[in-house]
Design a protein around this motif. Structure first.
Motif, PDB file in Angstrom:
ATOM      1  N   GLN A 106       1.128   1.854   9.094  1.00 33.05           N
ATOM      2  CA  GLN A 106       1.635   0.416   8.752  1.00 33.05           C
ATOM      3  C   GLN A 106       3.015   0.401   8.299  1.00 33.05           C
ATOM      4  O   GLN A 106       4.148   0.116   8.675  1.00 33.05           O
ATOM      5  CB  GLN A 106       0.937  -0.446   7.774  1.00 33.05           C
ATOM      6  CG  GLN A 106      -0.307  -1.111   8.403  1.00 33.05           C
ATOM      7  CD  GLN A 106      -1.114  -1.821   7.613  1.00 33.05           C
ATOM      8  OE1 GLN A 106      -1.239  -1.725   6.157  1.00 33.05           O
ATOM      9  NE2 GLN A 106      -1.668  -3.093   8.196  1.00 33.05           N
ATOM     10  N   GLY A 156      -8.909  -7.910   1.220  1.00 36.27           N
ATOM     11  CA  GLY A 156      -7.768  -7.109   1.042  1.00 36.27           C
ATOM     12  C   GLY A 156      -7.856  -6.061   1.570  1.00 36.27           C
ATOM     13  O   GLY A 156      -6.757  -5.193   2.349  1.00 36.27           O
ATOM     14  N   TYR A 157      -9.054  -5.404   1.524  1.00 42.01           N
ATOM     15  CA  TYR A 157      -9.281  -3.751   1.659  1.00 42.01           C
ATOM     16  C   TYR A 157      -9.041  -3.914   3.472  1.00 42.01           C
ATOM     17  O   TYR A 157      -8.862  -2.409   3.769  1.00 42.01           O
ATOM     18  CB  TYR A 157     -10.560  -3.226   1.205  1.00 42.01           C
ATOM     19  CG  TYR A 157     -11.773  -3.962   1.681  1.00 42.01           C
ATOM     20  CD1 TYR A 157     -12.217  -3.686   3.016  1.00 42.01           C
ATOM     21  CD2 TYR A 157     -12.264  -4.782   0.931  1.00 42.01           C
ATOM     22  CE1 TYR A 157     -13.327  -4.556   3.415  1.00 42.01           C
ATOM     23  CE2 TYR A 157     -13.610  -5.563   1.163  1.00 42.01           C
ATOM     24  CZ  TYR A 157     -13.912  -5.579   2.444  1.00 42.01           C
ATOM     25  OH  TYR A 157     -15.203  -5.888   2.938  1.00 42.01           O
ATOM     26  N   PHE A 189       0.759  -1.029  -0.028  1.00 43.10           N
ATOM     27  CA  PHE A 189       0.152  -0.046  -0.038  1.00 43.10           C
ATOM     28  C   PHE A 189       0.851   1.429   0.216  1.00 43.10           C
ATOM     29  O   PHE A 189       0.559   2.332   0.486  1.00 43.10           O
ATOM     30  CB  PHE A 189      -0.790  -0.077   1.231  1.00 43.10           C
ATOM     31  CG  PHE A 189      -2.154  -1.331   1.336  1.00 43.10           C
ATOM     32  CD1 PHE A 189      -2.428  -1.780  -0.055  1.00 43.10           C
ATOM     33  CD2 PHE A 189      -2.497  -1.419   2.374  1.00 43.10           C
ATOM     34  CE1 PHE A 189      -3.273  -2.748   0.050  1.00 43.10           C
ATOM     35  CE2 PHE A 189      -3.532  -2.536   2.341  1.00 43.10           C
ATOM     36  CZ  PHE A 189      -3.809  -3.241   1.285  1.00 43.10           C
ATOM     37  N   SER A 203       2.768 -14.927   0.404  1.00 44.17           N
ATOM     38  CA  SER A 203       2.477 -16.197   0.019  1.00 44.17           C
ATOM     39  C   SER A 203       3.191 -16.430  -1.106  1.00 44.17           C
ATOM     40  O   SER A 203       3.535 -17.615  -1.784  1.00 44.17           O
ATOM     41  CB  SER A 203       1.097 -16.424  -0.245  1.00 44.17           C
ATOM     42  OG  SER A 203       0.272 -15.529  -1.295  1.00 44.17           O
ATOM     43  N   ASP A 207      -9.220 -14.196   0.939  1.00 40.07           N
ATOM     44  CA  ASP A 207     -10.107 -12.796   0.372  1.00 40.07           C
ATOM     45  C   ASP A 207     -11.441 -12.680   0.719  1.00 40.07           C
ATOM     46  O   ASP A 207     -12.218 -11.891   1.205  1.00 40.07           O
ATOM     47  CB  ASP A 207     -10.276 -12.415  -1.076  1.00 40.07           C
ATOM     48  CG  ASP A 207      -8.780 -11.914  -1.745  1.00 40.07           C
ATOM     49  OD1 ASP A 207      -8.348 -10.869  -1.325  1.00 40.07           O
ATOM     50  OD2 ASP A 207      -7.705 -12.862  -1.974  1.00 40.07           O
ATOM     51  N   MET A 258      -6.865  -4.916   5.107  1.00 36.62           N
ATOM     52  CA  MET A 258      -5.431  -5.414   5.447  1.00 36.62           C
ATOM     53  C   MET A 258      -4.763  -4.195   6.280  1.00 36.62           C
ATOM     54  O   MET A 258      -3.573  -4.319   6.803  1.00 36.62           O
ATOM     55  CB  MET A 258      -4.549  -5.985   4.448  1.00 36.62           C
ATOM     56  CG  MET A 258      -5.014  -7.149   3.977  1.00 36.62           C
ATOM     57  SD  MET A 258      -4.660  -8.613   5.199  1.00 36.62           S
ATOM     58  CE  MET A 258      -3.087  -8.742   5.264  1.00 36.62           C
ATOM     59  N   ALA A 259      -5.346  -2.995   5.853  1.00 35.67           N
ATOM     60  CA  ALA A 259      -4.778  -1.911   6.575  1.00 35.67           C
ATOM     61  C   ALA A 259      -5.095  -1.459   7.767  1.00 35.67           C
ATOM     62  O   ALA A 259      -4.772  -0.694   8.616  1.00 35.67           O
ATOM     63  CB  ALA A 259      -4.888  -0.441   5.893  1.00 35.67           C
ATOM     64  N   LEU A 308      -4.491  -7.058  -4.814  1.00 28.36           N
ATOM     65  CA  LEU A 308      -5.374  -7.470  -3.737  1.00 28.36           C
ATOM     66  C   LEU A 308      -6.256  -6.505  -3.562  1.00 28.36           C
ATOM     67  O   LEU A 308      -6.707  -6.554  -2.345  1.00 28.36           O
ATOM     68  CB  LEU A 308      -4.233  -7.600  -2.615  1.00 28.36           C
ATOM     69  CG  LEU A 308      -3.621  -6.514  -1.692  1.00 28.36           C
ATOM     70  CD1 LEU A 308      -3.275  -6.987  -0.450  1.00 28.36           C
ATOM     71  CD2 LEU A 308      -2.539  -5.960  -2.571  1.00 28.36           C
ATOM     72  N   GLY A 309      -6.854  -5.890  -4.320  1.00 31.68           N
ATOM     73  CA  GLY A 309      -7.936  -4.971  -3.994  1.00 31.68           C
ATOM     74  C   GLY A 309      -7.563  -3.684  -3.110  1.00 31.68           C
ATOM     75  O   GLY A 309      -8.368  -3.240  -2.300  1.00 31.68           O
ATOM     76  N   ARG A 361      -1.837 -14.009   4.679  1.00 30.44           N
ATOM     77  CA  ARG A 361      -2.103 -13.017   5.902  1.00 30.44           C
ATOM     78  C   ARG A 361      -2.735 -13.660   6.860  1.00 30.44           C
ATOM     79  O   ARG A 361      -3.740 -14.523   6.995  1.00 30.44           O
ATOM     80  CB  ARG A 361      -3.104 -12.097   5.098  1.00 30.44           C
ATOM     81  CG  ARG A 361      -4.512 -12.912   4.755  1.00 30.44           C
ATOM     82  CD  ARG A 361      -5.516 -11.887   3.895  1.00 30.44           C
ATOM     83  NE  ARG A 361      -5.021 -11.316   2.735  1.00 30.44           N
ATOM     84  CZ  ARG A 361      -5.853 -10.800   1.541  1.00 30.44           C
ATOM     85  NH1 ARG A 361      -7.086 -10.917   1.644  1.00 30.44           N
ATOM     86  NH2 ARG A 361      -5.224 -10.510   0.606  1.00 30.44           N
ATOM     87  N   SER A 396      -3.929 -15.957   0.253  1.00 25.42           N
ATOM     88  CA  SER A 396      -2.764 -15.366   0.770  1.00 25.42           C
ATOM     89  C   SER A 396      -2.223 -15.896   2.062  1.00 25.42           C
ATOM     90  O   SER A 396      -2.755 -16.889   2.815  1.00 25.42           O
ATOM     91  CB  SER A 396      -3.380 -14.007   1.205  1.00 25.42           C
ATOM     92  OG  SER A 396      -2.674 -13.109   1.861  1.00 25.42           O
ATOM     93  N   ARG A 416      -4.373 -13.934  -8.554  1.00 17.91           N
ATOM     94  CA  ARG A 416      -5.634 -14.613  -7.833  1.00 17.91           C
ATOM     95  C   ARG A 416      -6.835 -13.668  -8.544  1.00 17.91           C
ATOM     96  O   ARG A 416      -6.996 -12.611  -8.677  1.00 17.91           O
ATOM     97  CB  ARG A 416      -5.581 -14.101  -6.376  1.00 17.91           C
ATOM     98  CG  ARG A 416      -4.517 -14.993  -5.819  1.00 17.91           C
ATOM     99  CD  ARG A 416      -4.556 -15.103  -4.330  1.00 17.91           C
ATOM    100  NE  ARG A 416      -3.606 -16.140  -3.959  1.00 17.91           N
ATOM    101  CZ  ARG A 416      -2.569 -15.766  -3.011  1.00 17.91           C
ATOM    102  NH1 ARG A 416      -2.465 -14.422  -2.575  1.00 17.91           N
ATOM    103  NH2 ARG A 416      -1.633 -16.683  -2.975  1.00 17.91           N
TER     104      ARG A 416
END
Lengths: 420, 168
Positions: A77, B23-24, A66, A123, B18, B26-27, A363-364, B68, B66, A382
């Motif tokens: 982050q 993913g959105y 990001f 990953s 997902d 993840m912040a 990853l959106g 994650r 992922s 993906r």
């Protein structure tokens, strides 16, 4: 009974003469990796152990997901990662402006080498199998623990032997190889296993193709996807590192769980339809599928050869009026080279967006989020439901040539349709 | 602590990361992840409906995608007590164990109903329903040791003989 490449590397790092599939081992790690979304999660776990980092020269912390920061949360982050890197004097921290997408950057910088054991809190760490390393993705806790101890535990995977023969036809690339393989064995077809690529076809694959293939081993559920080290690998490394490395080769009597044969010469451009990477179809067999966006880049296809493929199709043409084409060089070096070659000017002249290196849309995250009902052809890895935005958007995975041709025609297309 | 009881939530094959944590999200700070648990799945309001101790029962390859760790963290902090599936994606399974969230192999999705209450014995692999007993794969000693320690970090601390700093 001999050992596979993966078994040999793991045995050497566990201090064992021999390891067997299923065996639980504790292996030394040569290199560790985290990024701006997994690092901040690994850091508190590391700190709970209360030890210093095992070696500040053997950890890469790369802000790439990001970054440049998309919002306040992502800025926090990135800041956490940066401050940790400074505090622990991490050698391989790379700031925005000099960085790149981690799995394009690390091999390019020569920080990962054949025969090494590399774990990363991402990953797609399996990418480095392309240069003959054992590389696999882990979560933040595993990474945090390894940052303190310099080792980690593994269950030794059994290996699948993927025998490649022949050479790729024009406009068919590494992405078509790995998507075709995933289409054949499914998204869990290599779950917990090592994919070992071998056979005379390997010599005909560029390093870029190999990186793409190893990168998506995880999309078949694999622990790692490894290539033998050959002249091309040695040539690639020569320009990037003076560090000595060990080349491991599989024994002739190594034992494999199964064998899969792929004739590269028989492959054609393919896409993976929503919402699983295993939904693979030749482009030629698809009905007309109109699209709204194209993304070319990512750790899968963000290397200079990928941009060259795209440029050959886009140069002198216009992006379809209904399409946003987003092109993301994988690193600053790739970006610079693409500029020197004239690709960047060609992309912009065609009406494409060119972005600084980032994982963003894959990853959106940002830089190309899809609205409900929108369709994107993407060179990323993906196409899960909602992966690039709204849960009712669609991602079609493809190589850079198909993505570029689709950007020009506004529908999923083969390169030859544009070039005809 | 080796026996768990909860309501069952049935999911299909290939529930990816997902779906588990988009993913959105993840912040987001770790403390906020629970609100996004399964937000990308067929049960988008899972986080609102889930109760402490609930058990996810899924098909094959649960958690694919992922690395994650936020995915199992979101499930655990939302209250999920454990996950049972035909098979798990490697990194997701390992992450779950590392954070102390039990995962068990069993092919029981077709034999259970959404919302029914079961109790699971991690040591024997037995899944007790109102009408009988189903069998899953018992957790290995190594995995149980990590789960009992409350996750990998606690286990590493124990192995390195690092005390918590508190006198017992």
């Amino acid at each position: 009974m001999g050992m596979t490449m993966t078994e040999k590397i793991l045995a050497a790092h566990a201090g064992c003469e021999k390891v067997e599939p299923g065996q639980l081992i504790r292996a030394k790690t040569d290199f560790l990796l985290a990024n701006d979304i997994t690092g901040p999660q690994a850091i508190p776990e590391f700190e709970k152990i209360g030890r210093p980092v095992f070696d500040p020269d053997k950890i890469a912390l790369i802000p790439d997901h990001f970054v440049p920061n998309k919002d306040i949360k992502s800025a926090e982050q990135a800041k956490a990662l940066r401050e940790f890197a400074r505090k622990h004097k991490i050698t391989h921290y790379v700031e925005a402006g000099r960085m790149g997408i981690e799995h394009v950057l690390l091999p390019e910088m020569g920080w990962v080498r054949p025969g090494e054991v590399i774990i990363g809190a991402d990953s797609h760490t399996c990418t480095y199998g392309a240069i003959g390393a054992f590389a696999t993705g882990v979560g933040g806790t595993d990474l945090g623990a390894a940052m303190a101890t310099g080792d980690t535990w593994f269950k030794v995977p059994s290996s699948i032997k993927v025998v490649l023969t022949g050479a790729l036809p024009e406009w068919v690339c590494g992405k078509d190889v790995i998507l075709s393989l995933i289409g054949k064995i499914g998204v869990d077809g290599a779950r917990y296993q090592a994919l070992e690529f071998t056979g005379p076809g390997v010599a005909n694959l560029s390093m870029t193709d190999r990186f793409t293939i190893s990168n998506m081993a995880i999309e078949a559920g694999a622990k790692n996807g490894i290539f033998p080290v050959d002249e091309k690998t040695v040539e690639y490394l020569k320009a990037r590192t003076n560090h000595p490395y060990t080349v491991y080769t599989a024994d002739a009597d190594a034992v494999y769980e199964r064998e899969i044969h792929i004739d590269l010469g028989k492959l054609s451009p393919v896409v993976a339809l929503p919402h699983l990477p295993e939904n693979v179809k030749p482009v030629a067999e698809l009905p007309e599928i109109k699209i709204d966006q194209v993304v070319i880049g990512s750790c899968t296809n963000g290397r200079i050869d990928d941009l060259e493929q795209a440029a050959k199709i886009i140069a002198g043409r216009k992006i379809h009026p209904d399409v946003r084409a987003i092109i993301i060089p994988g690193t600053q070096e790739v970006y610079m080279e693409a500029m020197k070659q004239g690709y960047i000017a060609q992309f912009i002249a065609a009406g494409a967006i060119v972005s600084t290196p980032t994982c963003g849309p894959c990853l959106g995250g940002y830089m190309g989020i899809l609205a409900a009902g929108e369709r994107c052809v993407s060179t990323t890895n993906r196409n899960f439901r909602g992966r690039m935005g709204h849960v009712d958007s669609e991602v079609y995975l493809a190589g850079p040539a198909v993505a570029a041709a689709s950007a020009i025609l506004g529908r999923i297309a083969e390169p030859k349709e544009v070039l005809a | 602590m080796d026996k768990l009881q909860g309501r069952v939530w049935i999911f299909d094959d290939n529930v990816d990361t997902d779906q588990i944590l988009p993913g959105y999200a993840m912040a987001e700070d770790a403390s906020k992840l629970a609100a996004f648990a399964m937000a990308g799945s067929k049960v988008a309001d899972f986080a609102k409906q889930v109760q402490a101790g609930d058990i996810i029962v899924a098909g094959k390859n649960f958690g694919c995608g992922s690395s994650r760790e936020q995915a199992p963290v979101a499930l655990k902090s939302a209250g999920v007590g454990m996950i049972i599936a035909n098979s798990f994606a490697r990194i997701f399974r390992r992450n779950s164990i590392n954070i102390g969230l039990p995962v068990m192999l069993a092919d029981v999705g077709a034999k259970l109903q959404n919302g029914e209450v079961v109790s699971v014995d991690l040591e024997t692999g037995e899944i007790h329903t109102a009408t009988g007993v189903l069998n899953g794969q018992p957790l290995s000693e190594n995995v149980l040791a990590t789960i009992r320690a409350g996750g990998l970090i606690n286990r590493v601390r124990q192995e390195l003989n690092i005390s918590s700093g508190r006198k017992s």
